[in-house]
Enzyme design. Sequence first.
Site, PDB file in Angstrom:
ATOM      1  CE  LYS A 178       9.652  -5.646  -0.261  1.00  0.00           C
ATOM      2  NZ  LYS A 178       8.605  -6.527   0.298  1.00  0.00           N
ATOM      3  CB  CYS A 288      12.217 -22.474  -3.878  1.00  0.00           C
ATOM      4  SG  CYS A 288      13.788 -22.604  -3.030  1.00  0.00           S
ATOM      5  CD  GLU A 390       6.642 -21.992  -7.254  1.00  0.00           C
ATOM      6  OE1 GLU A 390       6.418 -20.812  -7.531  1.00  0.00           O
ATOM      7  OE2 GLU A 390       7.705 -22.370  -6.717  1.00  0.00           O
TER       8      GLU A 390
HETATM    9  P1  NAD Z   1       7.031 -12.900  -4.392  1.00  0.00           P
HETATM   10  O1  NAD Z   1       7.662 -12.828  -5.732  1.00  0.00           O
HETATM   11  O2  NAD Z   1       5.580 -12.667  -4.291  1.00  0.00           O
HETATM   12  O3  NAD Z   1       7.690 -11.835  -3.415  1.00  0.00           O
HETATM   13  C1  NAD Z   1       9.076 -11.826  -3.167  1.00  0.00           C
HETATM   14  C2  NAD Z   1       9.498 -10.430  -2.764  1.00  0.00           C
HETATM   15  O4  NAD Z   1       9.372  -9.573  -3.887  1.00  0.00           O
HETATM   16  C3  NAD Z   1       8.665  -9.815  -1.655  1.00  0.00           C
HETATM   17  O5  NAD Z   1       9.526  -9.131  -0.772  1.00  0.00           O
HETATM   18  C4  NAD Z   1       7.767  -8.865  -2.399  1.00  0.00           C
HETATM   19  O6  NAD Z   1       7.308  -7.782  -1.622  1.00  0.00           O
HETATM   20  C5  NAD Z   1       8.686  -8.386  -3.496  1.00  0.00           C
HETATM   21  N1  NAD Z   1       8.026  -7.827  -4.671  1.00  0.00           N
HETATM   22  C6  NAD Z   1       6.834  -8.173  -5.200  1.00  0.00           C
HETATM   23  N2  NAD Z   1       6.579  -7.428  -6.303  1.00  0.00           N
HETATM   24  C7  NAD Z   1       7.632  -6.605  -6.475  1.00  0.00           C
HETATM   25  C8  NAD Z   1       7.958  -5.588  -7.417  1.00  0.00           C
HETATM   26  N3  NAD Z   1       7.149  -5.281  -8.426  1.00  0.00           N
HETATM   27  N4  NAD Z   1       9.124  -4.932  -7.278  1.00  0.00           N
HETATM   28  C9  NAD Z   1       9.962  -5.230  -6.274  1.00  0.00           C
HETATM   29  N5  NAD Z   1       9.707  -6.167  -5.334  1.00  0.00           N
HETATM   30  C10 NAD Z   1       8.558  -6.857  -5.434  1.00  0.00           C
HETATM   31  O7  NAD Z   1       7.455 -14.310  -3.805  1.00  0.00           O
HETATM   32  P2  NAD Z   1       6.976 -14.943  -2.420  1.00  0.00           P
HETATM   33  O8  NAD Z   1       5.536 -15.283  -2.579  1.00  0.00           O
HETATM   34  O9  NAD Z   1       7.420 -14.094  -1.306  1.00  0.00           O
HETATM   35  O10 NAD Z   1       7.833 -16.288  -2.363  1.00  0.00           O
HETATM   36  C11 NAD Z   1       7.429 -17.498  -2.934  1.00  0.00           C
HETATM   37  C12 NAD Z   1       8.126 -17.705  -4.259  1.00  0.00           C
HETATM   38  O11 NAD Z   1       9.518 -17.654  -4.073  1.00  0.00           O
HETATM   39  C13 NAD Z   1       7.855 -19.056  -4.892  1.00  0.00           C
HETATM   40  O12 NAD Z   1       7.667 -18.884  -6.277  1.00  0.00           O
HETATM   41  C14 NAD Z   1       9.147 -19.830  -4.655  1.00  0.00           C
HETATM   42  O13 NAD Z   1       9.418 -20.867  -5.563  1.00  0.00           O
HETATM   43  C15 NAD Z   1      10.151 -18.741  -4.745  1.00  0.00           C
HETATM   44  N6  NAD Z   1      11.375 -19.093  -4.048  1.00  0.00           N
HETATM   45  C16 NAD Z   1      12.483 -19.390  -4.789  1.00  0.00           C
HETATM   46  C17 NAD Z   1      13.663 -19.748  -4.164  1.00  0.00           C
HETATM   47  C18 NAD Z   1      14.893 -20.090  -4.940  1.00  0.00           C
HETATM   48  O14 NAD Z   1      15.946 -20.174  -4.336  1.00  0.00           O
HETATM   49  N7  NAD Z   1      14.822 -20.286  -6.235  1.00  0.00           N
HETATM   50  C19 NAD Z   1      13.701 -19.796  -2.762  1.00  0.00           C
HETATM   51  C20 NAD Z   1      12.545 -19.487  -2.043  1.00  0.00           C
HETATM   52  C21 NAD Z   1      11.399 -19.128  -2.695  1.00  0.00           C
END
Ligand code: NAD
Length: 486
Positions: A178, A288, A390
Amino acid sequence: MVADKILNFINGEFVATDKWFDNRNPISNAVIGQVAEAGKREVDAAVAAAQAALKGPWGKMPLARRVELLEALVGEINNRFDEFLEAECADTGKPQSLAAHIDIPRGAANFKVFADMVKNVPSEFFEMATPDGKSCINYGYRSPVGVIGVICPWNLPLLLMTWKVGPALACGNTVVVKPSEETPRTAALLGEVMNKVGIPKGVYNVVHGFGPNSAGEFLTTHPQVNAITFTGETRTGEIINKAAAIGSRPVSLEMGGKNAAIVFADCDFDAAIEGTLRSAFVNCGQVCLGTERVYVERPLFEKFVAAMKAGAEKLKIGVPDDPYTGMGPLISKEHQNKVLSYFAIAKEEGATIVTGGGVPAMPAELQDGCWVQPTIWTGLPETARVIKEEIFGPCCHIAPFDTEDEVLAKANDNIYGLATAIWTKDISRAHRMAQQMEVGIAWVNSWFLRDLRTPFGGAKQSGIGREGGVHSLEFYTELKNVCIKL
Ligand code: NAD
């Protein structure tokens, strides 16, 4: 050409639905495509296809052939490099120079690294005496876990998706991906590549949509999904962790960060500036592992802040295909509003704005884009929200420190624990600091150097589990002990 209808990819076929959502380009916020949102029916079909593929040719395929197919994926992504580049930049607005250097080549390389890993990894073996005076032997045998649900973010769409799909497939699993609703293109394009190289139907599936009450929730709550790997915000990770608890399914969670850089007065100054500028502003601060807190030893503080200001002000903000662009837009209007709200909070909290703090002046055709200025603050107390939370934008706060213990306490005083960058020429201090930082990755005199064989993941609320190299086996395989009485 960037396709303007972006479809789900289920059982080797591109699938439309009757519900569509807009795909926007963040440089102008213009609608550039329509994405077919997967409902329960499509998610069920994708999971069923992935389950069937486990029992079909994929499940029966010898490891050597699987490895060949993964290597072929690398070749075919590289053959279509420009299409992947165009798709990634259309979704994210990031500079082509960045995506051509990081997103696409490393997105492809993830298949190679994990193909090599599964080809070469040994298994454990123990011999034991038995009470009857004979013996038994034990060996570890790794089986695939099954269907892996892969939930992806938008900041490095292809790279972070194949970081999960690469090891999942190498270990013999099947996947339902997804992608983020913001960045659906490269995941869909990868479906064409899967078909081209002959990956069996149902091994790689893509369902588009949002989180709650959409494809994300339908996938993570689906009982036939055997394990879930997720990259995204900590808040979302917690929801997914709860969903995975039903049926006791394993999770791998890579989540948020609020990473600190620590700069000692004895550092290589130019290297520390170059590394810190990159870690704060590359990908418009949407990494991240990026730095949002910088602690500088007091004798160097003024000079460091001045050099960071000069570096930030030199960054050219612009469109992806301008080779001089150093920084693109944020991913979306929603995210721009979030980052700008933190710019306002910093002001209210009494920050000194060293540079930035607003929206840059852009040409008329880009006025509606998701632009923000690279921003540096000083002067805030450690309790300030912009130091604790963050932001995920091109910004950092810089504070002076006097002792190692003081900076260690400040840097560790956060709910997150993803990464740090320590800048010093004192080798003992470098080790001491790296070992005491509560993070998953500690860089010394560098940032974002990633050997993909090494463990990757977050401490504290930045994650659960480690992926990378053989560590990925812990999540993507079921380790069985086979005990044979001789
Ligand atoms: P997000 O959590 O908003 O979304 C990530 C994914 O989760 C998307 O595909 C979204 O549609 C899905 N999602 C959202 N709610 C959901 C639910 N209830 N059930 C299932 N899926 C759901 O994150 P984002 O805004 O896309 O990315 C930014 C974040 O990601 C930042 O916090 C960043 O630090 C983190 N990040 C972490 C790493 C790491 O390796 N630790 C790497 C990249 C990004």
